[in-house]
Design a protein around this motif. Structure first.
Motif, PDB file in Angstrom:
ATOM      1  N   ASN A  20      32.505  39.860  29.938  1.00 27.17           N
ATOM      2  CA  ASN A  20      32.193  38.455  30.206  1.00 27.17           C
ATOM      3  C   ASN A  20      32.238  38.172  31.707  1.00 27.17           C
ATOM      4  OD1 ASN A  20      34.841  37.609  31.053  1.00 27.17           O
ATOM      5  ND2 ASN A  20      35.453  37.532  28.915  1.00 27.17           N
ATOM      6  N   GLU A  21      31.587  37.122  32.106  1.00 28.28           N
ATOM      7  CA  GLU A  21      31.409  36.809  33.523  1.00 28.28           C
ATOM      8  C   GLU A  21      32.739  36.579  34.242  1.00 28.28           C
ATOM      9  OE1 GLU A  21      29.074  33.553  36.308  1.00 28.28           O
ATOM     10  OE2 GLU A  21      28.748  33.545  34.147  1.00 28.28           O
ATOM     11  N   LYS A  22      33.672  35.921  33.586  1.00 27.92           N
ATOM     12  CA  LYS A  22      34.965  35.625  34.200  1.00 27.92           C
ATOM     13  C   LYS A  22      35.731  36.913  34.513  1.00 27.92           C
ATOM     14  CE  LYS A  22      39.107  32.857  33.476  1.00 27.92           C
ATOM     15  NZ  LYS A  22      39.827  31.990  32.556  1.00 27.92           N
ATOM     16  N   LEU A  23      35.763  37.836  33.563  1.00 29.51           N
ATOM     17  CA  LEU A  23      36.449  39.106  33.763  1.00 29.51           C
ATOM     18  C   LEU A  23      35.771  39.923  34.857  1.00 29.51           C
ATOM     19  CD1 LEU A  23      38.501  41.334  32.968  1.00 29.51           C
ATOM     20  CD2 LEU A  23      36.801  42.113  31.309  1.00 29.51           C
ATOM     21  N   ALA A  24      34.456  40.010  34.806  1.00 30.79           N
ATOM     22  CA  ALA A  24      33.712  40.789  35.798  1.00 30.79           C
ATOM     23  C   ALA A  24      33.946  40.238  37.208  1.00 30.79           C
ATOM     24  CB  ALA A  24      32.228  40.791  35.457  1.00 30.79           C
ATOM     25  N   LYS A  25      33.926  38.931  37.379  1.00 28.84           N
ATOM     26  CA  LYS A  25      34.163  38.319  38.689  1.00 28.84           C
ATOM     27  C   LYS A  25      35.574  38.613  39.182  1.00 28.84           C
ATOM     28  CE  LYS A  25      30.927  34.471  38.877  1.00 28.84           C
ATOM     29  NZ  LYS A  25      30.797  33.012  38.950  1.00 28.84           N
ATOM     30  N   LEU A  27      37.529  41.207  38.394  1.00 30.93           N
ATOM     31  CA  LEU A  27      37.635  42.614  38.776  1.00 30.93           C
ATOM     32  C   LEU A  27      36.873  42.909  40.068  1.00 30.93           C
ATOM     33  CD1 LEU A  27      37.348  44.291  35.261  1.00 30.93           C
ATOM     34  CD2 LEU A  27      39.384  44.133  36.694  1.00 30.93           C
ATOM     35  N   LEU A  28      35.695  42.314  40.215  1.00 32.75           N
ATOM     36  CA  LEU A  28      34.915  42.515  41.437  1.00 32.75           C
ATOM     37  C   LEU A  28      35.632  41.957  42.655  1.00 32.75           C
ATOM     38  CD1 LEU A  28      31.345  41.767  40.053  1.00 32.75           C
ATOM     39  CD2 LEU A  28      32.221  43.988  40.790  1.00 32.75           C
ATOM     40  N   SER A  29      36.301  40.805  42.492  1.00 37.89           N
ATOM     41  CA  SER A  29      37.019  40.206  43.624  1.00 37.89           C
ATOM     42  C   SER A  29      38.234  41.048  44.031  1.00 37.89           C
ATOM     43  CB  SER A  29      37.449  38.779  43.298  1.00 37.89           C
ATOM     44  OG  SER A  29      38.462  38.772  42.324  1.00 37.89           O
ATOM     45  N   LEU A  30      38.742  41.851  43.106  1.00 43.86           N
ATOM     46  CA  LEU A  30      39.856  42.748  43.428  1.00 43.86           C
ATOM     47  C   LEU A  30      39.372  44.037  44.089  1.00 43.86           C
ATOM     48  CD1 LEU A  30      42.006  42.341  40.192  1.00 43.86           C
ATOM     49  CD2 LEU A  30      42.616  41.612  42.498  1.00 43.86           C
ATOM     50  N   GLY A  31      38.061  44.232  44.142  1.00 44.86           N
ATOM     51  CA  GLY A  31      37.517  45.434  44.769  1.00 44.86           C
ATOM     52  C   GLY A  31      37.105  46.509  43.792  1.00 44.86           C
ATOM     53  N   CYS A  32      37.036  46.156  42.546  1.00 44.38           N
ATOM     54  CA  CYS A  32      36.638  47.097  41.496  1.00 44.38           C
ATOM     55  C   CYS A  32      35.111  47.115  41.427  1.00 44.38           C
ATOM     56  CB  CYS A  32      37.249  46.646  40.174  1.00 44.38           C
ATOM     57  SG  CYS A  32      37.113  47.814  38.840  1.00 44.38           S
TER      58      CYS A  32
END
Length: 88
Positions: A20-25, A27-32
């Motif tokens: 889902n978009e919330k999870l992906a955002k 993780l991406l903001s953490l550098g994943c």
């Protein structure tokens, strides 16, 4: 394959983060992000949560969320090459 398929101590390279978009955002903001080396450090006794290490920090993540981190194995030649310095 996803990150939960790794064995403790095994390294891989992130290919994609889905879900889902919330999870992906988050993780991406953490550098994943794609291309980042990640290591499965440990699993809890019943397998949930797991601890992964990337970009110099540990992250405890639920198994259900970790299934959304797709990885590919690091080839031996790549791993050795990354640790060598070219003298010229």
């Amino acid at each position: 394959m996803c990150i939960i398929d790794l064995k403790p101590g095994e390294k891989a390279c992130i290919e994609n983060v889905c879900g889902n978009e919330k999870l992906a955002k988050r993780l991406l903001s953490l550098g994943c992000i794609a291309g980042t080396e990640v290591c499965l450090k440990n699993k809890a006794p019943f397998g949930d949560p797991i601890i992964i290490n990337f970009r110099g920090f540990d992250l405890a993540i639920r198994k259900n969320d970790a299934k959304n981190i797709l990885v590919r194995g690091i080839e031996y030649k790549e791993a050795v090459y990354d640790k060598c310095s070219i003298v010229g």
